[in-house]
Design an enzyme around this catalytic site. Structure first.
Site, PDB file in Angstrom:
ATOM      1  N   GLU A  44       0.824  -1.216   0.000  1.00  0.00           N
ATOM      2  CA  GLU A  44       0.000   0.000   0.000  1.00  0.00           C
ATOM      3  C   GLU A  44       0.855   1.261   0.000  1.00  0.00           C
ATOM      4  OE1 GLU A  44      -2.806  -0.291   3.180  1.00  0.00           O
ATOM      5  OE2 GLU A  44      -3.949  -1.906   2.224  1.00  0.00           O
ATOM      6  N   HIS A  78     -10.218   0.902   0.362  1.00  0.00           N
ATOM      7  CA  HIS A  78     -10.657   0.052   1.472  1.00  0.00           C
ATOM      8  C   HIS A  78     -12.176  -0.147   1.488  1.00  0.00           C
ATOM      9  CE1 HIS A  78      -6.587   1.024   2.820  1.00  0.00           C
ATOM     10  NE2 HIS A  78      -6.673   0.019   3.654  1.00  0.00           N
TER      11      HIS A  78
END
Length: 229
Positions: A44, A78
């Site tokens: 990420e 997310h």
């Protein structure tokens, strides 16, 4: 700087709850632990910081705007947890799931703002990966309620976390382990008072240390320069 912000949660995690070596080891060696503390932070931060941030800066977008915009991609990434939660909790009403996803989007975006700021100020990918791993470990801070200590105990027929038990209905089907039973014990209110004092003190320490503790000669850009507000 990040540890200062989490002074209260660190106090609760290390001194009040304590760390169970066997449980911690099992967590770190699991696929979930690998995802949360290694794969997730590395992939990420490589994508959302070391790729997206320089692209925006090279496009002549100011450091401030880059800091505010790029974490939105991180927060949106997310949203898939909403779908996953509906699969694992099919009987949960939709409104609580939406609120849960909105809450997660909010705090992942807030973290993204901080990570992007630190990355621009320090130019260090390793730093933001370490921050990401630390935040995944410490979790979301407590903002209400009393602190408590978890006490593990074994009842008749129970097994410790390092004991594999086959064909036992209480055994976790994923890991094959049967953990100890646990309960929460009440502590003096002074522990809770001290926790919230440290929570506020940590936030203040973070505020006064944000700029001096992130200063670096390797900065990708400088905030506040003409045309870079």
């Amino acid at each position: 700087l990040t540890a200062t912000l989490f002074t209260g949660p660190l106090f609760e995690r290390l001194l009040i709850e304590g760390i169970d070596a066997s449980t911690t080891s099992a967590t770190l060696l699991s696929w979930i632990g690998y995802r949360n503390f290694v794969a997730g932070p590395v992939t990420e931060e490589v994508l959302f910081r070391s790729v997206l941030v320089p692209i925006h800066l090279l496009a002549k977008i100011s450091p401030t705007t880059t800091t505010l915009i790029t974490p939105l991609y991180f927060g949106i990434a997310h949203i898939h947890h909403f779908y996953e939660f509906t699969l694992t909790h099919p009987h949960t009403p939709l409104p609580p799931i939406l609120l849960r996803s909105l809450f997660q989007f909010t705090y992942t975006t807030l973290f993204g703002w901080f990570a992007a700021f630190v990355y621009i100020r320090s130019g260090s990918l390793y730093t933001v990966i370490l921050i990401h791993t630390f935040c995944n470990w410490i979790g979301f801070p407590r903002f209400w309620g009393r602190v408590q200590r978890k006490v593990a105990f074994a009842s008749v027929g129970s097994y410790g976390p390092a004991t594999r038990v086959k064909n036992d209905p209480m055994t976790d089907p994923t890991t094959g382990w049967k953990p100890k039973y646990s309960a929460w014990s009440e502590l003096s209110i002074l522990w809770t008072v001290l926790y919230y004092i440290l929570l506020v003190a940590g936030a203040y320490g973070f505020y006064i240390g944000l700029w001096p503790l992130t200063a670096s000669e390797n900065a990708l850009a400088e905030f506040g320069k003409p045309g870079q507000a």
